[in-house]
Design a protein around this motif. Structure first.
Motif, short mmCIF file in Angstrom:
data_model
loop_
_atom_site.label_atom_id
_atom_site.label_comp_id
_atom_site.label_asym_id
_atom_site.label_seq_id
_atom_site.Cartn_x
_atom_site.Cartn_y
_atom_site.Cartn_z
N SER A 182 20.85 18.38 42.87
CA SER A 182 20.73 18.33 41.42
C SER A 182 21.20 16.99 40.88
O SER A 182 20.62 16.44 39.94
CB SER A 182 21.54 19.47 40.78
N GLU B 218 18.42 14.50 41.54
CA GLU B 218 17.31 14.68 40.61
C GLU B 218 17.64 14.08 39.24
O GLU B 218 16.79 13.44 38.61
CB GLU B 218 16.98 16.17 40.47
N LYS C 146 19.85 18.19 34.54
CA LYS C 146 19.50 18.74 35.85
C LYS C 146 20.57 19.71 36.35
O LYS C 146 20.26 20.75 36.93
CB LYS C 146 19.29 17.62 36.85
#
Length: 383
Positions: A363, A366, A307
């Motif tokens: 990020s 995620e 990610k």
């Protein structure tokens, strides 16, 4: 001669050039006065004063003065005079003189515990200790397949804190404050997720021992959660052009010299007494459990790496391995994240920017959730 020039150049990036005064003593004067040798390590970010019996280590950009089993947190950094001579504040000088002029309490060879501690091998005798009288092995051992338990908890660990500032970067950035900001932002990202419980090991500027961090994990496990552990740090290097996001998992052998340097820096803030006390709390049932945790941790790191690297605004540097104490003594899947280099001018500015921090933690979130979803969907990679 060339190496010395590089050293002086790099130190100039970290410390403001100042004239010598009565409150400072040069490294050449101090080493001559105490009849000491001087060793510089550009690769590992420190230098040492030593003789045949003792040594003192000082890290660049970090106010640590380390000898024997003791870490001294200093209020000032070393600096340079206008001629490029390294200067010690008087507080450093007094400690160094006191240490080298007293009779040695242990031999030089026995003072390497901070640098090298290997994981037990399969042939090692295993001692099982409980955390408290009310604890049991069943309560705190990781799930090994008898009954699947989904990951339902994240422990976010802002590195350093309190008397331990961590790295001191460009513009006076303190690692401990930066990583607390980022950790709180990451914590906030999960507040609306009712299926995931999130904990912070610290919410303010306080110092936590290694033992306290690991005991928090134990306590959360005993409350019935099945967590993962994310330790957040900022990196620093003597090479100002190095930058980028790195993520680490546990290994007895560091990936490379650069990983070893990061390991040495992050382990330096835990003293030997703290490490020994933590080791007494930690137990290993068998190598299979260690292997299982390492596999899960490496998978977690891979999901996060994917990610982060897919975000064009974040420089992804590497996924590596090292023997970090905060990972070594953990009982759950764990990674150590270096969010960037505060010794790099461009990255230091980014890391201090609120909008960049939001993009970074999104990020991270995620990647973490991708791992959790996959782990729970496959019932611990079994399907």
């Amino acid at each position: 001669m060339e190496r010395k020039k590089v050293l002086i150049f790099v130190f100039c990036l970290f410390f403001i050039l100042q004239s010598s005064s009565s409150n400072y003593v040069s490294i050449s004067s101090l080493s001559k006065d105490l009849n000491l040798k001087v060793k510089y390590s550009l690769d590992f970010g420190y230098f040492e004063l030593f003789n045949d019996k003792k040594k003192v280590r000082i890290f660049s950009g970090m106010p640590y003065l380390i000898y024997e089993n003791k870490i001294n947190y200093m209020e000032e950094l070393i600096k340079l005079d206008k001629n490029g001579e390294i200067l010690f504040p008087i507080a450093y000088v007094n400690l160094i003189k006191e240490y080298f002029r007293e009779k040695p309490s242990i031999t030089f060879e026995k003072k390497t515990n901070l640098e090298q501690k290997s994981l037990p091998s399969s042939s090692s005798k295993v001692t099982i200790s409980s955390f408290s009288q009310s604890s049991s092995i069943k309560q705190i051992q990781p799930v090994t397949g008898e009954k699947f338990k989904p990951i339902n908890c994240i422990i976010i660990d802002p590195g350093h804190g309190g008397k331990d500032p961590g790295g001191l970067g460009i513009g006076g950035i303190e690692e401990k404050k930066l990583v607390l900001q980022v950790s709180k932002r990451l914590y906030d990202c999960f507040r609306d997720n009712s299926s995931i419980k999130v904990f912070l090991t610290r919410r303010d500027d306080r110092y936590l021992t290694l033992k306290e961090r690991i005991e928090m994990v134990k306590s959360i496990l005993n409350r019935g959660y099945n967590p993962i552990f994310i330790s957040i740090h900022g990196n620093i290097s003597l090479k100002p052009d190095i930058y980028g996001f790195e993520i680490y998992t546990l290994s007895e052998d560091s990936t490379d010299e650069e990983a070893m340097a990061v390991e040495l820096k992050e382990n330096a803030n835990f003293d030997v007494k703290d490490i020994k006390e933590t080791e007494e709390l930690f137990y290993i049932l068998k190598d299979l459990i260690i292997d299982g945790l390492i596999v899960q941790s490496e998978s977690l790191a891979s999901f996060i790496s994917k990610k982060i690297s897919s975000n064009s605004e974040i420089k992804f540097k590497a996924q590596k391995k090292a023997n970090f104490f905060v990972l070594r003594y953990n009982l759950v899947p764990s990674v150590l994240v270096e969010i960037g280099y505060i010794s790099n001018l461009k990255e230091a500015k980014l890391l201090n920017n609120r909008e960049y921090q939001k993009k970074l933690v999104n990020s991270l979130k995620e990647g973490i959730m991708s791992f959790i979803d996959y782990y729970n969907k496959t019932k611990g990679f079994l399907k």
